[in-house]
Design a protein around this motif. Structure first.
Motif, PDB file in Angstrom:
ATOM      1  N   UNK A  69     -15.173   4.796   0.101  1.00 29.09           N
ATOM      2  CA  UNK A  69     -15.357   3.359   0.296  1.00 29.09           C
ATOM      3  C   UNK A  69     -16.560   3.054   1.183  1.00 29.09           C
ATOM      4  N   UNK A 124      -6.307  14.912   4.485  1.00 27.69           N
ATOM      5  CA  UNK A 124      -5.427  13.854   4.004  1.00 27.69           C
ATOM      6  C   UNK A 124      -6.171  13.005   2.959  1.00 27.69           C
ATOM      7  N   UNK A 125      -5.480  12.490   1.950  1.00 24.15           N
ATOM      8  CA  UNK A 125      -6.179  11.714   0.918  1.00 24.15           C
ATOM      9  C   UNK A 125      -6.925  10.510   1.502  1.00 24.15           C
ATOM     10  N   UNK A 126      -6.410   9.965   2.615  1.00 26.17           N
ATOM     11  CA  UNK A 126      -7.088   8.815   3.216  1.00 26.17           C
ATOM     12  C   UNK A 126      -8.499   9.197   3.669  1.00 26.17           C
ATOM     13  N   UNK A 127      -8.715  10.461   4.017  1.00 30.37           N
ATOM     14  CA  UNK A 127     -10.040  10.896   4.461  1.00 30.37           C
ATOM     15  C   UNK A 127     -11.030  10.831   3.305  1.00 30.37           C
ATOM     16  N   UNK A 138       1.844   6.420   2.470  1.00 29.79           N
ATOM     17  CA  UNK A 138       2.073   5.492   3.583  1.00 29.79           C
ATOM     18  C   UNK A 138       2.096   6.176   4.954  1.00 29.79           C
ATOM     19  N   UNK A 173       1.339  -3.821   3.613  1.00 26.24           N
ATOM     20  CA  UNK A 173       2.559  -3.085   3.885  1.00 26.24           C
ATOM     21  C   UNK A 173       2.186  -1.611   3.831  1.00 26.24           C
ATOM     22  N   UNK A 199      -7.163   5.235   8.089  1.00 26.53           N
ATOM     23  CA  UNK A 199      -8.609   5.438   8.107  1.00 26.53           C
ATOM     24  C   UNK A 199      -9.289   4.077   8.088  1.00 26.53           C
ATOM     25  N   UNK A 200     -10.577   4.083   8.502  1.00 29.61           N
ATOM     26  CA  UNK A 200     -11.388   2.891   8.327  1.00 29.61           C
ATOM     27  C   UNK A 200     -11.972   2.969   6.928  1.00 29.61           C
ATOM     28  N   UNK A 201     -11.722   1.966   6.085  1.00 35.19           N
ATOM     29  CA  UNK A 201     -12.364   1.980   4.782  1.00 35.19           C
ATOM     30  C   UNK A 201     -13.419   0.879   4.732  1.00 35.19           C
ATOM     31  N   UNK A 202     -14.292   0.974   3.754  1.00 36.82           N
ATOM     32  CA  UNK A 202     -15.457   0.096   3.642  1.00 36.82           C
ATOM     33  C   UNK A 202     -16.356   0.266   4.856  1.00 36.82           C
ATOM     34  N   UNK A 226      -4.113   5.511   2.259  1.00 34.54           N
ATOM     35  CA  UNK A 226      -4.391   5.833   0.868  1.00 34.54           C
ATOM     36  C   UNK A 226      -3.237   5.267   0.048  1.00 34.54           C
ATOM     37  N   UNK A 227      -3.530   4.627  -1.096  1.00 35.19           N
ATOM     38  CA  UNK A 227      -2.424   4.046  -1.857  1.00 35.19           C
ATOM     39  C   UNK A 227      -1.382   5.106  -2.192  1.00 35.19           C
ATOM     40  N   UNK A 228      -0.158   4.808  -1.872  1.00 39.72           N
ATOM     41  CA  UNK A 228       0.917   5.750  -2.170  1.00 39.72           C
ATOM     42  C   UNK A 228       1.086   6.843  -1.129  1.00 39.72           C
ATOM     43  N   UNK A 253     -10.705   8.624   0.712  1.00 39.82           N
ATOM     44  CA  UNK A 253     -10.913   7.188   0.498  1.00 39.82           C
ATOM     45  C   UNK A 253     -11.908   6.629   1.513  1.00 39.82           C
ATOM     46  N   UNK A 254     -11.804   7.107   2.749  1.00 42.08           N
ATOM     47  CA  UNK A 254     -12.707   6.700   3.825  1.00 42.08           C
ATOM     48  C   UNK A 254     -14.164   6.889   3.391  1.00 42.08           C
ATOM     49  N   UNK A 292      -8.060   7.290  -8.324  1.00 43.09           N
ATOM     50  CA  UNK A 292      -7.126   7.623  -7.240  1.00 43.09           C
ATOM     51  C   UNK A 292      -6.648   9.064  -7.395  1.00 43.09           C
ATOM     52  N   UNK A 334       1.317   3.422  -5.484  1.00 38.76           N
ATOM     53  CA  UNK A 334       0.145   3.198  -6.332  1.00 38.76           C
ATOM     54  C   UNK A 334       0.554   2.190  -7.406  1.00 38.76           C
ATOM     55  N   UNK A 345       0.823  -1.204   0.000  1.00 37.95           N
ATOM     56  CA  UNK A 345       0.000   0.000   0.000  1.00 37.95           C
ATOM     57  C   UNK A 345       0.858   1.256   0.000  1.00 37.95           C
ATOM     58  N   UNK A 346       2.185   1.059  -0.080  1.00 38.81           N
ATOM     59  CA  UNK A 346       3.049   2.232   0.001  1.00 38.81           C
ATOM     60  C   UNK A 346       3.134   2.964  -1.333  1.00 38.81           C
ATOM     61  N   UNK A 403      -9.264  11.397  -6.232  1.00 45.80           N
ATOM     62  CA  UNK A 403      -9.311  11.488  -4.761  1.00 45.80           C
ATOM     63  C   UNK A 403      -8.202  12.394  -4.258  1.00 45.80           C
ATOM     64  N   UNK A 404      -7.024  12.263  -4.886  1.00 47.48           N
ATOM     65  CA  UNK A 404      -5.921  13.148  -4.490  1.00 47.48           C
ATOM     66  C   UNK A 404      -6.278  14.600  -4.766  1.00 47.48           C
TER      67      UNK A 404
END
Ligand code: SF4
Ligand code: FES
Ligand code: FES
Lengths: 190, 533
Positions: free
Chosen positions: A80, A71-74, B193, B144, B176-179, B189-191, A76-77, A58, A11, A8-9, A61-62
């Motif tokens: 998904x 943060x981009x993870x927010x 880390x 990872x 984050x929690x996904x799904x 988020x991919x890329x 994706x959260x 992706x 893309x 996951x590090x 999302x960025x």
């Protein structure tokens, strides 16, 4: 399955997908004055992305994360959380089959098998020619007409396996463009 | 101080804490995953539920309410009555634990967390011993997610501690929690880390074996480790740590709770900054110059040699051309002993505050965690020692200036930095010093001109106190024996200063404190409740 590792590090090659156009980004920005925080524009922004690209890539999302300063993870959260948002390309026409109780009792399983065989795709997949996508959803709120499915925005009720070919060929299916509520497209009043 | 009744016992507790925290502080072992005193409260794991008395709407009489309440989300209130030791509460734990184990792979034999895992503990104490599930379990690959961390997704109980940590403490929000629902997973988020400067804490936080440290993975079973109380030397903040070690050496470093400094966390620098101890080029043998080369010499020969050469250099002028460099890597006790030794022989000797390494800027995180730019633990301590001794003093730069002009006849230089610290300027300047003793961990540019080279021990091989950037004095214990051939700095300086037998920092500290009370005022963090995690 801890013997397998997902990286996951980075893309994966070719998974970044298209970026949002300048117009889409501008449209997202135009929502800022309506909400107390930029983060609150998340859902409209995702709709705009999915309307433009057919799915939320992706890179999109960025882009959204950059615009909303999160943060981009927010992003994706949220993406998904809702099955409505697609993270991989979606076909021109999408079949949404109800998988809830009433439809299940009245034969949605058989419909699912038939659709999957006919199109050669499984749940949440898209045919190679980009024509069809298929997914199941919880109750479509038409239990009185179970089993039911939707093709793009058109609802088909009391569907029988034998009618599938006819349904797939229905020219009304192509009428994708259900207009968004004008909440989305109305210019912001100053 | 509010008083509440837990299981029929009156307990005095701190103001405004959740009942769960009060119960833990009273020594009870209340199962909990999502609650962590350093994070926001979400009450999502449902393990900590309790019974509570509330007023009956009609009679206003306090009665036990038929539903259970999350004790982590209920603040204490004077006079309230709760209970955990009931059938209903135990039943809840049992059934919640059964859910947690539905899809858990039960791979404890190969899981790093085994032995300190709260899934194991709570299953053992309150969960069902066997599973009723006959369906196949979800299986997910591990992920990872960053340079230091792996996520074993199928072991995760979705307590969201790691997510709240990256949001609230690190402020970076990578996790984050996904799904949704039963398909929920932790992910990055991919890329993008997990790579913030505090990320290692998520491994300690995770109550199960989902987040693991790559460096520690499959290295040791945790029950084979011993824990030494220590203070991290990586910066001037003095983060308190546990050094987990055994006969094979150090295996990992974890935070040690400290309400005044680092709370429950440590920086990655502190967590991973110990490997220099095992560098192959550590000095392990005292040496003296014999002609052009440095030749090994016995430790026993050093005190006389140093004493006679320094006395020689001090003859006539009371030692105005003698200097001792007190490194901010030394403990207060060691610095004291060295200063004492030098001033005994040369009352006019200059005491120098050693090189203070600084990298970048201080960094402050959202809830106040700080990483300091000053990368040494004890500048304040050395300054306190210097202030007591008075007399001629200088900074390291001034000292080099005097050395380069040939005004230093003898110098005792201590160092002990994990990174290379000697620059050309220091090499050129110290080449001019006729008698140079270098007390350091690694070979350096000074070796070419050193008359005596003394191997130093790392902080993990020593004991003493450091005074942090806010003037807080904190003690650290020895974790591991020194590298073979090395005498711990404290022991050597103790003998130099005329001490006999074993150097014990607390004894030296007691005598130091008689002269400088500030150097005896050691701060001990409050211990965490036994069953908190
Ligand atoms: S990975 Fe660990 S800390 Fe994070 S949600 Fe899962 S169990 Fe909790
Ligand atoms: S169960 Fe299928 S529409 Fe409600
Ligand atoms: S619900 Fe209270 S600790 Fe999780």
């Amino acid at each position: 399955m801890s013997w397998q590792t997902l990286d996951r590090k980075s893309v994966p090659e070719g998974h970044l997908g298209p970026a949002l156009s300048a117009a889409a980004q501008e449209k997202i920005r135009s929502f800022f004055p309506r909400y107390p925080t930029k983060r609150a524009v998340m859902l409209p922004a995702l709709h705009i992305a999915q309307d433009e690209l057919g799915y939320v890539s992706i890179q999109a999302m960025r882009d959204i994360a950059g615009l909303l300063e999160v943060p981009p993870a927010a992003v994706l959260d949220v993406v998904s959380f809702y099955t409505h948002f697609w993270t991989h390309p979606k076909g021109r026409k999408t079949i949404v089959l109800c998988r809830s109780l009433t439809c299940e009792l009245l034969g949605s399983q058989a419909l699912q098998t038939a659709i999957e065989q006919k199109l050669g795709i499984r749940d949440h997949e898209t045919t190679a020619d980009g024509e069809w996508s298929f997914m199941t959803e919880e109750c479509l709120a038409a239990c009185d007409y179970a089993p039911c499915l939707q093709i793009n925005e058109k609802m088909h009720k009391c569907v029988r396996v034998e009618e599938l070919d006819k349904l797939l060929a229905d020219p009304q299916n192509d009428k994708l463009a259900m207009p968004r509520s004008d909440l989305y497209d109305r210019p912001v009043q100053a | 101080m509010p008083k509440i009744i837990i299981d029929g016992q009156e307990v005095a507790c701190r103001e405004n804490i959740p009942v769960l925290q009060a119960a833990l502080e009273a020594g009870q072992d209340i199962p909990h995953y999502c609650y962590h005193p350093g994070l926001s409260i979400v009450a999502s794991c449902r393990l900590c539920l309790m019974e509570m008395k509330m007023p009956d709407p009609r009679t206003k009489e306090l009665v036990w309410v038929p539903k259970l309440f999350p004790s982590c989300q209920t603040p204490v209130k004077d006079g309230m009555e709760v209970r955990f030791n009931t059938e209903r509460v135990r039943d809840n734990v049992k059934h919640v634990m059964e859910y947690y184990l539905l899809n858990h792979p039960l791979d404890c034999p190969v899981c790093d967390k085994a032995g300190e895992c709260y899934l194991q503990d709570y299953t053992e104490s309150g969960g069902p011993a066997t599973s009723r599930m006959v369906e196949e379990k979800y299986k997910n690959p591990k992920k990872d997610i960053g340079p230091h961390t792996l996520l074993y997704q199928d072991r995760c109980v979705l307590c969201s501690r790691c997510v709240r940590f990256t949001d609230e403490i690190a402020g970076t929000g990578e996790l984050k929690v996904i799904n949704r629902g039963s398909r929920g997973e932790i992910d990055v988020f991919p890329g993008a880390p997990l790579a913030n400067a505090l990320q290692g804490n998520v491994v300690d936080l995770c109550p199960v074996g989902a987040l693991l440290d790559k460096g520690f993975l499959f290295k040791q079973r945790v029950w084979l480790l011993k824990h030494a109380k220590s203070v991290s030397p990586v910066d001037s903040r003095g983060q308190t740590i546990w050094i987990d070690h055994n006969a094979e050496g150090i295996h990992r470093i974890r935070p040690r709770f400290n309400e005044r400094v680092n709370e429950w966390w440590i920086s990655d620098e502190a967590r991973f900054g110990w490997k220099f101890i095992y560098r192959a080029d550590r000095l392990s043998q005292p040496r003296t110059r014999n002609g052009t080369a440095l030749a090994p010499v016995a430790w026993e020969a050093l005190p006389d040699l140093l004493r006679s050469r320094i006395e020689q250099a001090a003859a006539g002028d009371g030692g105005a051309r003698v200097a001792a460099v007190l490194s901010p890597m030394l403990s207060c006790e060691e610095a004291w002993l060295l200063a004492q030794f030098i001033r005994d022989l040369a009352p006019q000797a200059t005491l120098v505050l050693g090189h203070v390494p600084v990298t970048g800027q201080d960094r402050c995180f959202p809830k106040g965690f700080k990483i300091m730019a000053e990368k040494c633990p004890n500048r304040r301590g050395i300054e306190t020692v210097l202030a007591h001794f008075g007399g001629p003093q200088s900074t390291f730069a001034e000292f080099l200036g005097r050395a380069v002009e040939g005004q230093v006849a003898a110098a005792y230089v201590t160092a002990g930095y994990p990174e290379a610290w000697v620059d050309d300027r220091a090499v050129t300047a110290l080449r001019k010093v006729p008698f140079l003793a270098v007390h350091d961990l690694f070979p350096s540019g000074l070796d070419a001109s050193a008359t005596v080279q003394i191997p130093a021990a790392s902080w993990a091989e020593r004991e003493g106190t450091f005074m942090n950037c806010d003037g807080l004095l904190q003690a650290f214990d020895r974790a591991i024996p020194p590298l073979e051939g090395v005498k711990p700095d404290g022991q050597f300086l103790f003998e130099l200063a005329g001490g006999e037998g074993l150097f014990r920092s607390h004894k030296v500290r007691a005598s130091v404190a008689a002269a400088v009370p500030a150097l005896g005022d050691v701060f001990e963090p409050r211990p965490l409740p036994e069953h908190a995690h």
